[in-house]
Motif scaffolding. Structure first.
Motif, PDB file in Angstrom:
ATOM      1  N   MET A  50     -78.995 -54.431  15.383  1.00 38.48           N
ATOM      2  CA  MET A  50     -80.099 -53.488  15.327  1.00 38.48           C
ATOM      3  C   MET A  50     -80.076 -52.627  16.584  1.00 38.48           C
ATOM      4  N   THR A  51     -80.211 -51.325  16.387  1.00 33.57           N
ATOM      5  CA  THR A  51     -80.241 -50.387  17.496  1.00 33.57           C
ATOM      6  C   THR A  51     -81.621 -49.758  17.578  1.00 33.57           C
ATOM      7  N   THR A  52     -82.218 -49.832  18.753  1.00 30.53           N
ATOM      8  CA  THR A  52     -83.512 -49.213  19.001  1.00 30.53           C
ATOM      9  C   THR A  52     -83.374 -48.315  20.218  1.00 30.53           C
ATOM     10  N   THR A  53     -83.851 -47.081  20.105  1.00 31.89           N
ATOM     11  CA  THR A  53     -83.760 -46.107  21.188  1.00 31.89           C
ATOM     12  C   THR A  53     -85.134 -45.546  21.482  1.00 31.89           C
ATOM     13  N   ALA A  54     -85.540 -45.619  22.754  1.00 25.91           N
ATOM     14  CA  ALA A  54     -86.819 -45.078  23.202  1.00 25.91           C
ATOM     15  C   ALA A  54     -86.573 -43.763  23.936  1.00 25.91           C
ATOM     16  N   ILE A  55     -87.286 -42.727  23.505  1.00 23.05           N
ATOM     17  CA  ILE A  55     -87.139 -41.381  24.069  1.00 23.05           C
ATOM     18  C   ILE A  55     -88.489 -40.918  24.586  1.00 23.05           C
ATOM     19  N   ARG A  56     -88.488 -40.261  25.729  1.00 21.34           N
ATOM     20  CA  ARG A  56     -89.698 -39.599  26.222  1.00 21.34           C
ATOM     21  C   ARG A  56     -89.387 -38.111  26.403  1.00 21.34           C
ATOM     22  N   PHE A  57     -90.223 -37.281  25.779  1.00 16.80           N
ATOM     23  CA  PHE A  57     -90.228 -35.835  26.010  1.00 16.80           C
ATOM     24  C   PHE A  57     -91.399 -35.585  26.947  1.00 16.80           C
ATOM     25  N   ALA A  58     -91.198 -34.853  28.027  1.00 17.23           N
ATOM     26  CA  ALA A  58     -92.275 -34.655  28.994  1.00 17.23           C
ATOM     27  C   ALA A  58     -92.235 -33.246  29.570  1.00 17.23           C
ATOM     28  N   GLY A  59     -93.412 -32.746  29.851  1.00 18.89           N
ATOM     29  CA  GLY A  59     -93.549 -31.422  30.446  1.00 18.89           C
ATOM     30  C   GLY A  59     -95.005 -31.204  30.789  1.00 18.89           C
ATOM     31  N   PHE A  60     -95.444 -29.960  30.643  1.00 12.27           N
ATOM     32  CA  PHE A  60     -96.859 -29.675  30.867  1.00 12.27           C
ATOM     33  C   PHE A  60     -97.481 -29.166  29.583  1.00 12.27           C
ATOM     34  N   GLY A  61     -98.793 -29.324  29.488  1.00  8.86           N
ATOM     35  CA  GLY A  61     -99.515 -28.896  28.303  1.00  8.86           C
ATOM     36  C   GLY A  61     -99.250 -27.433  27.997  1.00  8.86           C
ATOM     37  N   GLY A  62     -99.018 -27.131  26.744  1.00  7.65           N
ATOM     38  CA  GLY A  62     -98.724 -25.766  26.326  1.00  7.65           C
ATOM     39  C   GLY A  62     -97.254 -25.539  26.022  1.00  7.65           C
ATOM     40  N   GLN A  63     -96.402 -26.527  26.333  1.00  9.35           N
ATOM     41  CA  GLN A  63     -94.973 -26.389  26.055  1.00  9.35           C
ATOM     42  C   GLN A  63     -94.577 -26.927  24.681  1.00  9.35           C
ATOM     43  N   GLY A  64     -95.513 -27.447  23.940  1.00  9.16           N
ATOM     44  CA  GLY A  64     -95.201 -27.964  22.606  1.00  9.16           C
ATOM     45  C   GLY A  64     -94.563 -29.337  22.615  1.00  9.16           C
ATOM     46  N   ILE A  65     -94.822 -30.115  23.650  1.00  5.83           N
ATOM     47  CA  ILE A  65     -94.225 -31.443  23.787  1.00  5.83           C
ATOM     48  C   ILE A  65     -94.653 -32.372  22.640  1.00  5.83           C
ATOM     49  N   VAL A  66     -95.936 -32.382  22.317  1.00  4.06           N
ATOM     50  CA  VAL A  66     -96.434 -33.272  21.268  1.00  4.06           C
ATOM     51  C   VAL A  66     -95.799 -32.919  19.924  1.00  4.06           C
ATOM     52  N   LYS A  67     -95.758 -31.644  19.585  1.00  6.67           N
ATOM     53  CA  LYS A  67     -95.138 -31.218  18.320  1.00  6.67           C
ATOM     54  C   LYS A  67     -93.667 -31.607  18.290  1.00  6.67           C
ATOM     55  N   LEU A  68     -92.996 -31.474  19.402  1.00  7.10           N
ATOM     56  CA  LEU A  68     -91.589 -31.857  19.513  1.00  7.10           C
ATOM     57  C   LEU A  68     -91.406 -33.337  19.169  1.00  7.10           C
ATOM     58  N   GLY A  69     -92.231 -34.191  19.745  1.00  4.22           N
ATOM     59  CA  GLY A  69     -92.147 -35.621  19.465  1.00  4.22           C
ATOM     60  C   GLY A  69     -92.487 -35.950  18.026  1.00  4.22           C
ATOM     61  N   GLN A  70     -93.512 -35.291  17.494  1.00  3.24           N
ATOM     62  CA  GLN A  70     -93.904 -35.541  16.107  1.00  3.24           C
ATOM     63  C   GLN A  70     -92.777 -35.185  15.146  1.00  3.24           C
ATOM     64  N   LEU A 111     -84.506 -39.256  28.136  1.00  5.67           N
ATOM     65  CA  LEU A 111     -85.625 -38.550  28.740  1.00  5.67           C
ATOM     66  C   LEU A 111     -85.313 -37.064  28.754  1.00  5.67           C
ATOM     67  N   ALA A 112     -86.248 -36.267  28.248  1.00  2.53           N
ATOM     68  CA  ALA A 112     -86.129 -34.809  28.329  1.00  2.53           C
ATOM     69  C   ALA A 112     -87.329 -34.313  29.117  1.00  2.53           C
ATOM     70  N   VAL A 113     -87.089 -33.700  30.274  1.00  4.66           N
ATOM     71  CA  VAL A 113     -88.174 -33.218  31.132  1.00  4.66           C
ATOM     72  C   VAL A 113     -88.109 -31.701  31.230  1.00  4.66           C
ATOM     73  N   LEU A 114     -89.282 -31.076  30.999  1.00  9.28           N
ATOM     74  CA  LEU A 114     -89.357 -29.625  30.979  1.00  9.28           C
ATOM     75  C   LEU A 114     -90.153 -29.055  32.141  1.00  9.28           C
ATOM     76  N   SER A 115     -90.534 -29.900  33.090  1.00 16.21           N
ATOM     77  CA  SER A 115     -91.245 -29.430  34.276  1.00 16.21           C
ATOM     78  C   SER A 115     -90.902 -30.328  35.457  1.00 16.21           C
ATOM     79  N   GLN A 116     -91.089 -29.793  36.662  1.00 22.32           N
ATOM     80  CA  GLN A 116     -90.789 -30.584  37.855  1.00 22.32           C
ATOM     81  C   GLN A 116     -91.708 -31.791  37.979  1.00 22.32           C
ATOM     82  N   ASP A 117     -92.996 -31.588  37.696  1.00 22.57           N
ATOM     83  CA  ASP A 117     -93.939 -32.715  37.783  1.00 22.57           C
ATOM     84  C   ASP A 117     -93.552 -33.843  36.839  1.00 22.57           C
ATOM     85  N   SER A 118     -93.097 -33.494  35.631  1.00 27.15           N
ATOM     86  CA  SER A 118     -92.707 -34.542  34.683  1.00 27.15           C
ATOM     87  C   SER A 118     -91.429 -35.237  35.136  1.00 27.15           C
ATOM     88  N   ALA A 119     -90.515 -34.499  35.736  1.00 32.02           N
ATOM     89  CA  ALA A 119     -89.302 -35.129  36.269  1.00 32.02           C
ATOM     90  C   ALA A 119     -89.668 -36.100  37.386  1.00 32.02           C
TER      91      ALA A 119
END
Length: 175
Positions: A1-21, A71-79
């Motif tokens: 069984m393979t399980t992969t955990a991914i985090r998309f992160a950035g700041f509000g307004g970049q569409g991070i939630v929609k990306l994950g959904q 991990l995909a980071v779209l802002s310095q704070d999230s990195a």
């Protein structure tokens, strides 16, 4: 069984939630199990925002993994906040023009100018998240292109499907 955990992160307004959904829904469409959750600061725009997606070909037992495989980071704070959560050897994607990694970062990483691609090449900064979706999709190999594209079409506002698919394709092709 393979399980992969991914985090998309950035700041509000970049569409991070929609990306994950979309990533999670596409994984289910591709016949896998997926769990998606999100977190965003008190400020809807500008505050730290994450979307976590766990994809597995079996049961998902860990609702909130301590460490991420990708991990995909779209802002310095999230990195700054989430880079320590990336497993050694994990897949790291950064927004090339917004994120500088620490000088001592020794892991492999992939940088893409997603915001510039969206703004300059496609004329709409709002589709930056779809560029990142394509890039992560191609590099991770977790979800096939067809499942991702059909899920995008089902989950973006009517009339924007073609633009979002172009943005996705720009990211996929860069990978």
């Amino acid at each position: 069984m393979t399980t992969t955990a991914i985090r998309f992160a950035g700041f509000g307004g970049q569409g991070i939630v929609k990306l994950g959904q979309i990533f999670g829904a596409a994984a289910v469409k591709a016949g896998k199990n997926a769990l998606q959750n999100q977190s965003y600061g008190s400020s809807a725009r500008g505050g730290l925002c994450t979307a976590d997606v766990t994809v597995s070909d079996g049961e998902i037992l860990d609702i909130e993994p301590e460490y991420m495989d990708a991990l995909a980071v779209l802002s310095q704070d999230s990195a700054n906040a989430y880079l320590p959560m990336l497993k050694p050897g994990g897949l790291l994607i950064t927004e090339q023009e917004l994120v500088d990694l620490p000088a001592d970062y020794a892991g492999e990483h992939h940088a893409i100018p997603a915001t510039s691609i969206a703004a300059k090449d496609l004329g709409r900064r709002i589709v930056t998240n779809m560029v990142v979706l394509g890039y992560m999709g191609a590099l991770s190999g977790l979800v096939d292109r067809e499942s991702l594209e059909s899920t995008i079409r089902e989950n973006v506002p009517k009339g924007t499907e073609d633009l979002n698919i172009k943005a996705f394709s720009a990211g996929w092709d860069r990978a």
